[in-house]
Design an enzyme around this catalytic site. Structure first.
Site, short mmCIF file in Angstrom:
data_model
loop_
_atom_site.label_atom_id
_atom_site.label_comp_id
_atom_site.label_asym_id
_atom_site.label_seq_id
_atom_site.Cartn_x
_atom_site.Cartn_y
_atom_site.Cartn_z
N ASN A 145 0.88 -1.18 0.00
CA ASN A 145 0.00 0.00 0.00
C ASN A 145 0.91 1.22 0.00
O ASN A 145 1.50 1.56 1.02
CB ASN A 145 -0.89 -0.01 1.26
CG ASN A 145 -1.72 1.26 1.37
OD1 ASN A 145 -1.84 2.02 0.41
ND2 ASN A 145 -2.27 1.50 2.55
N LYS B 257 0.11 4.21 -0.21
CA LYS B 257 -0.54 5.40 0.37
C LYS B 257 -0.30 6.59 -0.56
O LYS B 257 -0.28 6.42 -1.78
CB LYS B 257 -0.02 5.66 1.78
CG LYS B 257 -0.04 4.41 2.65
CD LYS B 257 0.12 4.73 4.10
CE LYS B 257 0.26 3.45 4.88
NZ LYS B 257 0.00 3.60 6.28
N HIS C 207 -9.62 1.15 4.55
CA HIS C 207 -8.36 1.32 5.28
C HIS C 207 -8.62 2.26 6.46
O HIS C 207 -9.40 3.20 6.36
CB HIS C 207 -7.29 1.91 4.34
CG HIS C 207 -5.92 1.86 4.93
ND1 HIS C 207 -5.49 2.78 5.87
CD2 HIS C 207 -4.89 0.99 4.77
CE1 HIS C 207 -4.25 2.48 6.23
NE2 HIS C 207 -3.87 1.39 5.58
N GLU D 58 -7.03 4.64 7.61
CA GLU D 58 -6.79 6.07 7.34
C GLU D 58 -8.00 6.69 6.64
O GLU D 58 -8.34 7.84 6.88
CB GLU D 58 -5.50 6.23 6.51
CG GLU D 58 -4.27 5.96 7.36
CD GLU D 58 -3.05 5.47 6.61
OE1 GLU D 58 -3.02 5.57 5.37
OE2 GLU D 58 -2.12 4.97 7.27
N GLU E 26 -5.83 -5.23 10.25
CA GLU E 26 -4.84 -4.17 10.47
C GLU E 26 -5.15 -3.45 11.78
O GLU E 26 -5.97 -2.51 11.81
CB GLU E 26 -4.91 -3.16 9.32
CG GLU E 26 -4.54 -3.75 7.98
CD GLU E 26 -3.80 -2.71 7.14
OE1 GLU E 26 -2.69 -3.02 6.68
OE2 GLU E 26 -4.32 -1.60 6.96
N GLY F 82 1.88 2.06 10.56
CA GLY F 82 2.81 3.18 10.41
C GLY F 82 3.47 3.61 11.70
O GLY F 82 4.08 4.67 11.79
N SER G 117 2.98 -2.44 10.22
CA SER G 117 4.43 -2.45 10.44
C SER G 117 5.06 -3.81 10.14
O SER G 117 6.05 -4.19 10.77
CB SER G 117 4.77 -1.97 11.85
OG SER G 117 4.29 -0.65 12.05
N GLY H 251 2.64 -1.29 4.24
CA GLY H 251 2.74 0.14 3.93
C GLY H 251 4.19 0.52 3.66
O GLY H 251 4.72 0.32 2.57
N GLY H 252 4.85 1.07 4.69
CA GLY H 252 6.21 1.61 4.55
C GLY H 252 7.18 0.70 3.82
O GLY H 252 7.93 1.13 2.93
#
Ligand code: PEP
Length: 259
Positions: free
Chosen positions: A13, A15, A99, A101, A173, A179, A219, A240-241
């Site tokens: 993802n 983002k 999601h 967010e 999640e 994150g 994470s 994500g990251g």
């Protein structure tokens, strides 16, 4: 992972990161690092404007392109919205819905998550929804994680047939792990992923629950992925990251493929 019943899925993802002009370099760097087998499905969910160049960049690679959101509407006067048919037309195969967010910053309700899931599953579209569910730290500390997750799963799947549920992916999640660098322990993640499958079994049947890929996200990275992916009810990851760096992302993909 239980590879007998489900193919592992590793979905990145991005983002609101990366540029269209960076997609080719990303794909070129990732390509030699990918596993040689078809043991898992790799996906990159990119922002809308990056999708055409990403589709072109990963052509011939075993990487599918996903989106991060979709409109509930088919077409018409909905300024700023992007329909499922538009995504399909670009070559999109997966789409994240709900999601945390989007739930937190864009007022995405469980009803919207359900309507978006239905828009993606429409026979003329057939994009795989990656439905995100997860509790906040406050909910975990209050001991209501399972109730909350059951409610989110039930609402997201409301009105779907068993055949439609078998075309979905659910991502667990925990909001407190996204994150933040704080990963759920393998035991915590397995417990909730197993519970999600049990919830689907209760709502539908054993065959549907067994076929449903349940991912963990929060994470997950090159260091902790192996332990998480070894859990029987974790069928992959929403990343994500770590999906922004081909070297890290490929370690996770290879771990899921068993290489
Ligand atoms: C996510 O965006 O879904 C996510 C899990 O992010 P991160 O891996 O950075 O925690």
């Amino acid at each position: 992972m239980n590879k007998k019943y489900r193919k592992p899925i590793i979905a990145g993802n991005w983002k609101m990161n990366m540029l269209a002009s960076q997609t080719k370099d990303f794909a070129d760097e990732l390509k030699p690092l990918l596993p040689k087998t078809r043991g898992c499905e790799s996906v990159v969910c990119a922002p809308y404007p990056l999708i055409p160049s990403l589709v072109k960049a990963v052509k011939g690679m075993r990487v599918a392109v996903g989106a991060q959101d979709v409109s509930v509407h088919d077409k018409g006067a909905y300024t700023g919205e992007v329909s499922a048919a538009m995504l399909k037309d670009l070559g999109v195969k997966y789409c994240i819905v709900g999601h945390s967010e989007r739930r937190a910053y864009h007022g995405e309700t469980d009803e919207l998550v359900n309507a978006k899931t239905k828009a993606l599953l429409a026979p003329e579209v057939e994009i795989t929804p990656i439905i995100c569910v997860g509790e906040t730290l406050d909910q975990r500390e209050k001991g209501i994680t399972m109730e909350w997750i059951a409610m989110q799963v039930k609402c997201a799947l409301n009105g779907l047939t068993d055949a439609e549920v078998r075309r979905c992916v659910i991502a667990y999640e925990p909001v407190w792990a996204i994150g933040t660098g704080k990963t759920a322990t393998a035991e915590q993640a397995q417990e909730v992923c197993e519970f999600i499958r049990a919830t689907v079994r209760k709502l539908y049947d054993a065959k549907t629950a067994r076929a449903l890929p349940v991912l963990y996200g929060g994470s997950m990275n090159a260091k902790n992925c192996a332990e998480l992916l070894a859990c029987p009810d974790i069928d992959g990851g929403l990343i994500g990251g770590a999906s922004l760096k081909p070297a890290d992302f490929s370690v996770i993909i290879n771990a899921a493929c068993g290489e």
